[in-house]
Design a protein around this motif. Structure first.
Motif, PDB file in Angstrom:
ATOM      1  N   ARG A 104     -13.224 -41.310  17.435  1.00 34.83           N
ATOM      2  CA  ARG A 104     -13.539 -41.008  15.906  1.00 34.83           C
ATOM      3  C   ARG A 104     -12.709 -40.756  15.130  1.00 34.83           C
ATOM      4  O   ARG A 104     -11.418 -40.820  15.291  1.00 34.83           O
ATOM      5  N   SER A 105     -13.102 -40.767  13.865  1.00 31.73           N
ATOM      6  CA  SER A 105     -12.193 -40.395  12.633  1.00 31.73           C
ATOM      7  C   SER A 105     -11.898 -38.738  12.619  1.00 31.73           C
ATOM      8  O   SER A 105     -12.925 -38.062  12.557  1.00 31.73           O
ATOM      9  N   SER A 106     -10.899 -38.355  12.103  1.00 32.69           N
ATOM     10  CA  SER A 106     -10.928 -36.950  11.939  1.00 32.69           C
ATOM     11  C   SER A 106     -11.909 -36.099  10.748  1.00 32.69           C
ATOM     12  O   SER A 106     -11.906 -37.209   9.677  1.00 32.69           O
ATOM     13  N   GLU A 107     -12.569 -35.418  10.875  1.00 30.71           N
ATOM     14  CA  GLU A 107     -13.151 -35.026   9.776  1.00 30.71           C
ATOM     15  C   GLU A 107     -12.328 -34.058   8.680  1.00 30.71           C
ATOM     16  O   GLU A 107     -12.816 -33.877   7.777  1.00 30.71           O
ATOM     17  N   PHE A 108     -11.384 -33.968   8.937  1.00 32.17           N
ATOM     18  CA  PHE A 108     -10.086 -33.394   8.022  1.00 32.17           C
ATOM     19  C   PHE A 108      -9.446 -34.496   7.419  1.00 32.17           C
ATOM     20  O   PHE A 108      -8.338 -34.070   6.512  1.00 32.17           O
ATOM     21  N   GLY A 109      -9.250 -35.562   7.514  1.00 32.63           N
ATOM     22  CA  GLY A 109      -8.774 -36.721   6.968  1.00 32.63           C
ATOM     23  C   GLY A 109      -7.399 -36.985   7.551  1.00 32.63           C
ATOM     24  O   GLY A 109      -6.565 -37.633   6.783  1.00 32.63           O
ATOM     25  N   ASP A 110      -7.060 -36.443   8.776  1.00 33.12           N
ATOM     26  CA  ASP A 110      -5.719 -36.762   9.409  1.00 33.12           C
ATOM     27  C   ASP A 110      -5.753 -38.045  10.257  1.00 33.12           C
ATOM     28  O   ASP A 110      -4.763 -38.060  11.082  1.00 33.12           O
ATOM     29  N   GLY A 111      -6.567 -39.033  10.326  1.00 35.44           N
ATOM     30  CA  GLY A 111      -6.541 -40.264  10.861  1.00 35.44           C
ATOM     31  C   GLY A 111      -7.582 -40.108  11.926  1.00 35.44           C
ATOM     32  O   GLY A 111      -8.551 -39.293  12.337  1.00 35.44           O
ATOM     33  N   ASP A 112      -7.214 -41.387  12.808  1.00 32.33           N
ATOM     34  CA  ASP A 112      -8.167 -41.573  14.211  1.00 32.33           C
ATOM     35  C   ASP A 112      -7.926 -40.587  15.252  1.00 32.33           C
ATOM     36  O   ASP A 112      -6.680 -40.244  15.273  1.00 32.33           O
ATOM     37  N   ARG A 113      -8.937 -40.373  16.070  1.00 32.90           N
ATOM     38  CA  ARG A 113      -8.865 -39.358  17.055  1.00 32.90           C
ATOM     39  C   ARG A 113      -9.247 -40.135  18.510  1.00 32.90           C
ATOM     40  O   ARG A 113     -10.016 -41.010  18.473  1.00 32.90           O
ATOM     41  N   ALA A 114      -8.312 -39.810  19.550  1.00 37.60           N
ATOM     42  CA  ALA A 114      -8.602 -40.517  20.743  1.00 37.60           C
ATOM     43  C   ALA A 114      -8.603 -39.334  21.769  1.00 37.60           C
ATOM     44  O   ALA A 114      -8.091 -39.779  22.746  1.00 37.60           O
ATOM     45  N   GLY A 115      -8.668 -38.192  21.830  1.00 38.98           N
ATOM     46  CA  GLY A 115      -8.332 -37.265  22.623  1.00 38.98           C
ATOM     47  C   GLY A 115      -7.017 -36.767  22.694  1.00 38.98           C
ATOM     48  O   GLY A 115      -6.084 -37.297  22.260  1.00 38.98           O
ATOM     49  N   PHE A 116      -6.873 -35.371  23.057  1.00 43.70           N
ATOM     50  CA  PHE A 116      -5.496 -34.889  23.101  1.00 43.70           C
ATOM     51  C   PHE A 116      -5.178 -34.262  24.502  1.00 43.70           C
ATOM     52  O   PHE A 116      -4.289 -34.736  25.094  1.00 43.70           O
ATOM     53  N   CYS A 117      -5.998 -33.057  24.615  1.00 42.42           N
ATOM     54  CA  CYS A 117      -5.675 -32.539  26.204  1.00 42.42           C
ATOM     55  C   CYS A 117      -6.335 -33.080  27.302  1.00 42.42           C
ATOM     56  O   CYS A 117      -5.589 -33.151  28.461  1.00 42.42           O
ATOM     57  N   LEU A 118      -7.302 -34.024  27.090  1.00 43.94           N
ATOM     58  CA  LEU A 118      -7.952 -34.580  28.222  1.00 43.94           C
ATOM     59  C   LEU A 118      -8.448 -33.581  29.343  1.00 43.94           C
ATOM     60  O   LEU A 118      -8.856 -33.949  30.502  1.00 43.94           O
ATOM     61  N   MET A 119      -8.829 -32.400  28.940  1.00 43.25           N
ATOM     62  CA  MET A 119      -9.091 -31.476  29.813  1.00 43.25           C
ATOM     63  C   MET A 119     -10.395 -30.418  29.208  1.00 43.25           C
ATOM     64  O   MET A 119     -10.421 -29.316  29.899  1.00 43.25           O
ATOM     65  N   GLY A 120     -10.656 -30.901  28.003  1.00 43.97           N
ATOM     66  CA  GLY A 120     -11.866 -29.971  27.389  1.00 43.97           C
ATOM     67  C   GLY A 120     -11.362 -28.867  26.842  1.00 43.97           C
ATOM     68  O   GLY A 120     -12.196 -27.792  26.517  1.00 43.97           O
ATOM     69  N   ALA A 121     -10.225 -28.742  26.405  1.00 51.05           N
ATOM     70  CA  ALA A 121      -9.766 -27.454  25.513  1.00 51.05           C
ATOM     71  C   ALA A 121      -9.547 -27.597  24.072  1.00 51.05           C
ATOM     72  O   ALA A 121      -9.799 -26.715  23.406  1.00 51.05           O
ATOM     73  N   CYS A 122      -9.324 -28.982  23.606  1.00 50.12           N
ATOM     74  CA  CYS A 122      -8.672 -28.894  22.281  1.00 50.12           C
ATOM     75  C   CYS A 122      -9.963 -29.406  21.359  1.00 50.12           C
ATOM     76  O   CYS A 122      -9.535 -29.078  20.131  1.00 50.12           O
ATOM     77  N   GLN A 123     -10.847 -29.728  21.586  1.00 48.22           N
ATOM     78  CA  GLN A 123     -11.789 -30.108  20.872  1.00 48.22           C
ATOM     79  C   GLN A 123     -11.740 -31.684  20.227  1.00 48.22           C
ATOM     80  O   GLN A 123     -12.450 -31.867  19.007  1.00 48.22           O
ATOM     81  N   ASP A 124     -10.427 -32.507  20.312  1.00 46.29           N
ATOM     82  CA  ASP A 124     -10.251 -33.581  19.662  1.00 46.29           C
ATOM     83  C   ASP A 124     -11.017 -34.952  20.008  1.00 46.29           C
ATOM     84  O   ASP A 124     -11.060 -35.966  19.163  1.00 46.29           O
ATOM     85  N   CYS A 125     -11.939 -34.555  21.180  1.00 50.68           N
ATOM     86  CA  CYS A 125     -12.504 -35.891  21.573  1.00 50.68           C
ATOM     87  C   CYS A 125     -14.174 -35.840  21.319  1.00 50.68           C
ATOM     88  O   CYS A 125     -14.817 -36.467  22.021  1.00 50.68           O
TER      89      CYS A 125
END
Length: 106
Positions: A49-70
């Motif tokens: 997805r694209s960031s709702e805050f305008g800082d670019g595309d998102r592809a997951g970060f922590c990969l374990m359900g903690a960061c909300q990036d995915c």
């Protein structure tokens, strides 16, 4: 069908697992039994997805359900964590919040 050559992930093993068809933004895509939604999506496309805050595309970060990036959405507006949601045949996933999910301010 979305070409898996454009994905961020490349599947190197477990090629014999059963395949599922699902959709990303209305386009047919393919995943495998046992995939998380994140893995299935990123073998097909480069971002979740694209960031709702305008800082670019998102592809997951922590990969374990903690960061909300995915977070992604179903076509009916349900929000899902792609890294912890198992892929199911026929899922219809949106990379943007579907219009019907926004509350009416009128």
């Amino acid at each position: 069908m979305i070409s898996n050559e454009s994905g961020r992930f490349t599947r190197l093993g477990e090629q014999d697992r059963p395949r599922f068809i699902f959709s990303i933004d209305g386009q047919p895509a393919e995943g495998r039994k046992g995939d998380t939604l994140l893995v299935a999506m990123l073998t097909q496309i480069r971002r979740l997805r694209s960031s709702e805050f305008g800082d670019g595309d998102r592809a997951g970060f922590c990969l374990m359900g903690a960061c909300q990036d995915c977070f992604v959405w179903t076509d009916t507006g349900e929000r899902l964590r792609a890294c912890t949601t198992p892929l199911a045949a026929g899922m219809r996933i949106a990379t943007k919040v579907p219009e019907q999910a926004w509350p009416s301010l009128a």
